[in-house]
Design an enzyme around this catalytic site. Structure first.
Site, PDB file in Angstrom:
ATOM      1  N   CYS A  14       0.688  -1.070   0.054  1.00  0.00           N
ATOM      2  CA  CYS A  14      -0.105   0.087  -0.087  1.00  0.00           C
ATOM      3  C   CYS A  14       0.919   1.389  -0.296  1.00  0.00           C
ATOM      4  O   CYS A  14       1.688   1.483   1.208  1.00  0.00           O
ATOM      5  CB  CYS A  14      -0.915   0.007   1.297  1.00  0.00           C
ATOM      6  SG  CYS A  14      -1.801   1.490   1.596  1.00  0.00           S
ATOM      7  N   CYS A  72       0.117   3.911   2.882  1.00  0.00           N
ATOM      8  CA  CYS A  72       0.609   3.141   4.139  1.00  0.00           C
ATOM      9  C   CYS A  72       1.901   3.238   4.137  1.00  0.00           C
ATOM     10  O   CYS A  72       2.561   3.763   5.291  1.00  0.00           O
ATOM     11  CB  CYS A  72       0.364   1.653   4.163  1.00  0.00           C
ATOM     12  SG  CYS A  72      -1.298   1.138   3.912  1.00  0.00           S
TER      13      CYS A  72
END
Length: 103
Positions: free
Chosen positions: A26, A29
């Site tokens: 991600c 993230c």
């Protein structure tokens, strides 16, 4: 051999626990990693910060209905007291946690 505390044991704390639900693949993230690091060093002992990889811990993510990542949940005494998803600055993380700090 050291026994790792369970997720439930960690979030039972009177000290607020900020949980970062993330995944290695991600992008947002990964972009939050330095923000989380800054937040953690700024808050010190006032807040525990843990990261939960949703790919390796799907049951925990499912239990707390994590559908998008990154998702940040603040726990105190085992209860989810604040929740937000998406990228955010340190100030937003701080505002999630500050009402729950032990006075």
């Amino acid at each position: 051999m050291e026994v790792k505390p369970s997720f439930q044991e960690i979030i039972q704390s009177e000290t607020p626990v900020l949980v970062d639900f993330y995944a290695d693949w991600c992008g947002p993230c990964q972009a939050m990693t330095p923000v989380i690091t800054d937040f953690s060093s700024e808050m010190g002992e006032l807040v525990k910060v843990i990261k939960i990889n949703v790919d390796t811990n799907p049951a925990v993510a499912s239990t707390f209905n994590v559908r998008g990542i990154p998702t940040f949940i603040v726990f105190k005494n085992g209860e989810a007291v604040s929740r937000q998803s998406g990228m955010m600055p340190v100030a937003a993380l701080r505002s999630m946690v500050e009402p729950h700090l032990v006075k």
